[in-house]
Design a protein around this motif. Structure first.
Motif, PDB file in Angstrom:
ATOM      1  N   ALA A   9       0.827  -1.207   0.000  1.00  0.00           N
ATOM      2  CA  ALA A   9       0.000   0.000   0.000  1.00  0.00           C
ATOM      3  C   ALA A   9       0.862   1.258   0.000  1.00  0.00           C
ATOM      4  CB  ALA A   9      -0.930  -0.014   1.203  1.00  0.00           C
ATOM      5  N   ALA A  10       1.922   1.282   0.797  1.00  0.00           N
ATOM      6  CA  ALA A  10       2.811   2.439   0.859  1.00  0.00           C
ATOM      7  C   ALA A  10       4.212   1.984   0.489  1.00  0.00           C
ATOM      8  CB  ALA A  10       2.782   3.051   2.246  1.00  0.00           C
ATOM      9  N   PRO A  11       4.702   2.389  -0.681  1.00  0.00           N
ATOM     10  CA  PRO A  11       6.030   1.945  -1.084  1.00  0.00           C
ATOM     11  C   PRO A  11       7.100   2.440  -0.125  1.00  0.00           C
ATOM     12  CG  PRO A  11       5.009   3.313  -2.792  1.00  0.00           C
ATOM     13  CD  PRO A  11       4.065   3.239  -1.650  1.00  0.00           C
ATOM     14  N   THR A  12       8.076   1.617   0.126  1.00  0.00           N
ATOM     15  CA  THR A  12       9.184   1.975   0.984  1.00  0.00           C
ATOM     16  C   THR A  12      10.313   2.515   0.109  1.00  0.00           C
ATOM     17  OG1 THR A  12       8.579   0.165   2.441  1.00  0.00           O
ATOM     18  CG2 THR A  12      10.780   1.097   2.723  1.00  0.00           C
ATOM     19  N   PRO A  13      10.774   3.757   0.396  1.00  0.00           N
ATOM     20  CA  PRO A  13      11.858   4.312  -0.422  1.00  0.00           C
ATOM     21  C   PRO A  13      13.112   3.445  -0.346  1.00  0.00           C
ATOM     22  CG  PRO A  13      10.856   6.002   0.957  1.00  0.00           C
ATOM     23  CD  PRO A  13      10.300   4.687   1.403  1.00  0.00           C
ATOM     24  N   VAL A  14      13.726   3.245  -1.487  1.00  0.00           N
ATOM     25  CA  VAL A  14      14.971   2.509  -1.598  1.00  0.00           C
ATOM     26  C   VAL A  14      15.959   3.425  -2.305  1.00  0.00           C
ATOM     27  CG1 VAL A  14      16.066   0.468  -2.628  1.00  0.00           C
ATOM     28  CG2 VAL A  14      13.733   0.314  -1.746  1.00  0.00           C
ATOM     29  N   VAL A  15      17.206   3.383  -1.889  1.00  0.00           N
ATOM     30  CA  VAL A  15      18.220   4.226  -2.509  1.00  0.00           C
ATOM     31  C   VAL A  15      18.232   3.974  -4.024  1.00  0.00           C
ATOM     32  CG1 VAL A  15      20.690   4.726  -2.616  1.00  0.00           C
ATOM     33  CG2 VAL A  15      19.616   4.239  -0.411  1.00  0.00           C
ATOM     34  N   GLY A  16      18.209   5.059  -4.784  1.00  0.00           N
ATOM     35  CA  GLY A  16      18.235   4.945  -6.241  1.00  0.00           C
ATOM     36  C   GLY A  16      16.861   4.840  -6.874  1.00  0.00           C
ATOM     37  N   THR A  17      15.789   4.893  -6.071  1.00  0.00           N
ATOM     38  CA  THR A  17      14.439   4.826  -6.618  1.00  0.00           C
ATOM     39  C   THR A  17      13.741   6.162  -6.445  1.00  0.00           C
ATOM     40  OG1 THR A  17      13.402   4.048  -4.567  1.00  0.00           O
ATOM     41  CG2 THR A  17      14.268   2.368  -6.078  1.00  0.00           C
ATOM     42  N   ILE A  18      12.666   6.324  -7.161  1.00  0.00           N
ATOM     43  CA  ILE A  18      11.845   7.528  -7.065  1.00  0.00           C
ATOM     44  C   ILE A  18      10.396   7.118  -6.839  1.00  0.00           C
ATOM     45  CG2 ILE A  18      13.365   8.957  -8.481  1.00  0.00           C
ATOM     46  CD1 ILE A  18      11.435   8.446 -10.852  1.00  0.00           C
ATOM     47  N   SER A  19       9.630   8.015  -6.265  1.00  0.00           N
ATOM     48  CA  SER A  19       8.202   7.786  -6.078  1.00  0.00           C
ATOM     49  C   SER A  19       7.466   8.374  -7.280  1.00  0.00           C
ATOM     50  CB  SER A  19       7.716   8.459  -4.792  1.00  0.00           C
ATOM     51  OG  SER A  19       6.335   8.242  -4.624  1.00  0.00           O
ATOM     52  N   VAL A  20       6.590   7.565  -7.882  1.00  0.00           N
ATOM     53  CA  VAL A  20       5.836   7.988  -9.064  1.00  0.00           C
ATOM     54  C   VAL A  20       4.373   7.649  -8.840  1.00  0.00           C
ATOM     55  CG1 VAL A  20       5.512   7.615 -11.536  1.00  0.00           C
ATOM     56  CG2 VAL A  20       7.813   7.586 -10.589  1.00  0.00           C
ATOM     57  N   LYS A  21       3.499   8.608  -9.138  1.00  0.00           N
ATOM     58  CA  LYS A  21       2.054   8.375  -9.064  1.00  0.00           C
ATOM     59  C   LYS A  21       1.516   8.277 -10.486  1.00  0.00           C
ATOM     60  CE  LYS A  21       1.309  10.685  -4.697  1.00  0.00           C
ATOM     61  NZ  LYS A  21       0.672  11.794  -3.990  1.00  0.00           N
TER      62      LYS A  21
END
Length: 178
Positions: A9-21
């Motif tokens: 439900a809520a993505p966990t930030p990982v180094v090198g990733t971005i949040s996209v809706k």
């Protein structure tokens, strides 16, 4: 314990990733992805919509066709992050519940598929083609659908399905004008 194919439900930030809706078929999906993830892979691997197919992965076959704000694109060539805030429609988003989209029904009626692998891209592309208003003649349809390859050769049936939906839409428009 989450199911093996569930999306958190809520993505966990990982180094090198971005949040996209992404707004896909009217539902907003928040993804935590590598910025290099294609729209095709986001749809299939992160959201679980597997109707859009990975064919050539080079933008040459059309199996990955989706609509973005009503325009046809090859999702294998598009970075998912580039489409944040735009309305994305896949084959899964065309039907209204149990009621098929007229193009889906026409493909069934005219046997516009054989193996079916290219069918989602063909149908989505045909819907976009009609919305763009580029289907006045059979030659127009053939030209505008030339980016969607059918290895089984169901082109005559695909053309018949598109023609039927186009003609029904024109008949409906003409009856409203009167």
């Amino acid at each position: 314990m989450p199911l093996p194919h569930s999306v958190p439900a809520a993505p966990t930030p990982v180094v090198g990733t971005i949040s996209v809706k992404l707004d896909v078929n009217g539902t907003e999906h928040t993804l935590q992805i590598d910025p290099r993830v294609t729209l095709l892979d986001a749809l299939r691997e992160y959201i679980g919509l597997t109707g859009t197919k990975k064919g050539c992965d080079h933008g040459q076959c059309g199996a990955c066709t989706v609509l973005v704000d009503g325009h046809r694109i090859n999702s294998c060539l598009a970075l998912a992050a580039s489409y944040e805030g735009e309305q994305i429609v896949t084959i899964e988003g065309l039907a209204d519940g149990e009621d098929l989209h007229p193009m889906q029904a026409a493909f069934i009626q005219h046997d516009g598929f054989q193996c079916g692998y290219c069918t989602p891209g063909q149908i989505v592309s045909a819907v976009g083609l009609l919305a763009e208003g580029h289907a006045e003649t059979d030659a127009d349809i053939r030209e505008q659908m030339s980016g969607n390859i059918c290895r089984c050769g169901a082109y005559l049936n695909i053309l018949a399905a598109i023609r039927e939906v186009r003609d029904n839409a024109l008949t409906h428009q003409n009856s409203e004008v009167r």
